[in-house]
Design an enzyme around this catalytic site. Sequence first.
Site, mmCIF file in Angstrom:
data_model
loop_
_atom_site.group_PDB
_atom_site.id
_atom_site.type_symbol
_atom_site.label_atom_id
_atom_site.label_comp_id
_atom_site.label_asym_id
_atom_site.label_seq_id
_atom_site.Cartn_x
_atom_site.Cartn_y
_atom_site.Cartn_z
ATOM 1 N N GLU A 169 14.761 55.086 -6.624
ATOM 2 C CA GLU A 169 14.375 56.077 -7.638
ATOM 3 C C GLU A 169 15.443 57.127 -7.929
ATOM 4 O O GLU A 169 15.293 58.309 -7.568
ATOM 5 C CB GLU A 169 13.056 56.748 -7.224
ATOM 6 N N GLU A 353 7.030 49.480 -6.226
ATOM 7 C CA GLU A 353 6.044 50.445 -5.718
ATOM 8 C C GLU A 353 4.930 50.622 -6.731
ATOM 9 O O GLU A 353 5.189 50.717 -7.938
ATOM 10 C CB GLU A 353 6.650 51.847 -5.482
HETATM 11 C C1 FCB Z 1 7.700 57.394 -4.848
HETATM 12 C C2 FCB Z 1 8.570 57.355 -3.623
HETATM 13 C C3 FCB Z 1 7.829 57.120 -2.342
HETATM 14 C C4 FCB Z 1 6.492 57.809 -2.329
HETATM 15 C C5 FCB Z 1 5.708 57.496 -3.574
HETATM 16 C C6 FCB Z 1 4.349 58.104 -3.611
HETATM 17 O O1 FCB Z 1 8.279 58.229 -5.804
HETATM 18 O O2 FCB Z 1 9.544 56.357 -3.748
HETATM 19 O O3 FCB Z 1 8.673 57.498 -1.282
HETATM 20 O O4 FCB Z 1 6.693 59.167 -2.133
HETATM 21 O O5 FCB Z 1 6.424 57.929 -4.693
#
Ligand code: FCB
Length: 442
Positions: A169, A353
């Site tokens: 990210e 994610e």
């Molecule tokens: C993302 C992150 C992860 C976690 C989630 C909820 O932005 O990569 O580490 O904090 O959000």
Amino acid sequence: MTDLPARGAFPEGFLFGAATSSYQIEGHRFGGAGPTHWDSFAATPGNVVRAEDGATACDHYHRWEEDLDLIAAAGFDLYRFSTSWARVMPEGRGAVNMEGLDFYDRLVDGMLARGIKPALTLYHWELPAALSDLGGWRNREIANWFADFTEVIARRLGDRVFSAAPINEPWCVGWLGHFAGQHAPGLRDIRATAHAMHHILLAHGRAIAVMRSHGMGNLGAVCNFEYAHPADPSPEAATAARRYDAIYNRFFTEGIFHGRYPEEVLDGLGPHMPLNWQDDFATIGAPLDWFGINYYTCKRIAPAPGPWPALAELEGPLPKTAMGWEIFPEGLHAFLTRIAREYTGALPLIITENGMAAPDTLDGESCLDAGRIAYYAEHLDACLRAIAEGVPLRGYISWSLLDNYEWSLGYEKRFGLVHVDFESLTRRPKASYHAWARALGA
Ligand code: FCB
């Protein structure tokens, strides 16, 4: 209770995984790790809820075998984990902490022994404090420091990991850390932001080249995306939402895949960019084997007075998670189709994610997190729709295996499929964990 779509609903070979990151779970006070900028950020009053840090976290450093057993027992194909730079190189440069490197070596072997594919992220945010002292992501030298760290990891783990991505990210590292001040190093400075956002991509490109030179394949990048709704039907709100979208959703993808940055972002960051940034796109655009999408929510964007970016985030009408994030699975479908169309074409996409925080409580030994199961079901449906429309989506990784250190929100926001009692560190699979196990045929 809702069920998740079964593995059989997805194309042959589609991979399912669970994710964590080093600082959020390992316990950074163990095993000779050096201090990180998250330790100093957390120790500064007002930055983190209850000033909590990752010193103990889930004590994964000692409980990793139990955690890998949980991944295997749920039937996941893959585990997305990260290596802490400060654990491997406590000063960020120079000396390697062999104990730290040995830990990741055992972890990777532990995955392979259980039939789990190791999906490595090199950097998930815990910058060694010694490098932060030198300007961290603001300093162009970080591309060299990161290349050296990548070299150490590639030599030791490169022969056994299934896939690898350099930096989790870039938007969070660059914007949240240097413009919004909400993540370490906690800066609110436009010049720092412009430098950091560019150097992150430069470091990404250098790391890809280093890993290729070691014969590593299946290399990708992982960016996060937030669907930007204009807060109202006015042309001003539409312009504001486009600007938000350019900063959040286009800067890094355009840098990597089109060798340029969006005009809407250069309108603000242009005067503050590092010297000769235009010359770095050959490195930044190193070919990739897949692209990872992290997706959670949408935002309602309105214009605001004041200097660029002159944006305000308003509250939206949809049901929200414990983070206050609206639940908007349509946004995931929209990004899958848009990213394939505008940036990645036939390149395999992976959801790296997706998941939700909920105020999970234990009822005896069980935790009935029905809301999380519904969230997963709706987002998996969005994936299935995109696949049916021809998007080359090849995998889905849930965030997160464990309740863990949720950065500036401390241990309060629970994202896990497995409940963690932060006093006893006992792990208890939630109903969502069991729903995944059923869907995956475990
Ligand atoms: C993302 C992150 C992860 C976690 C989630 C909820 O932005 O990569 O580490 O904090 O959000």
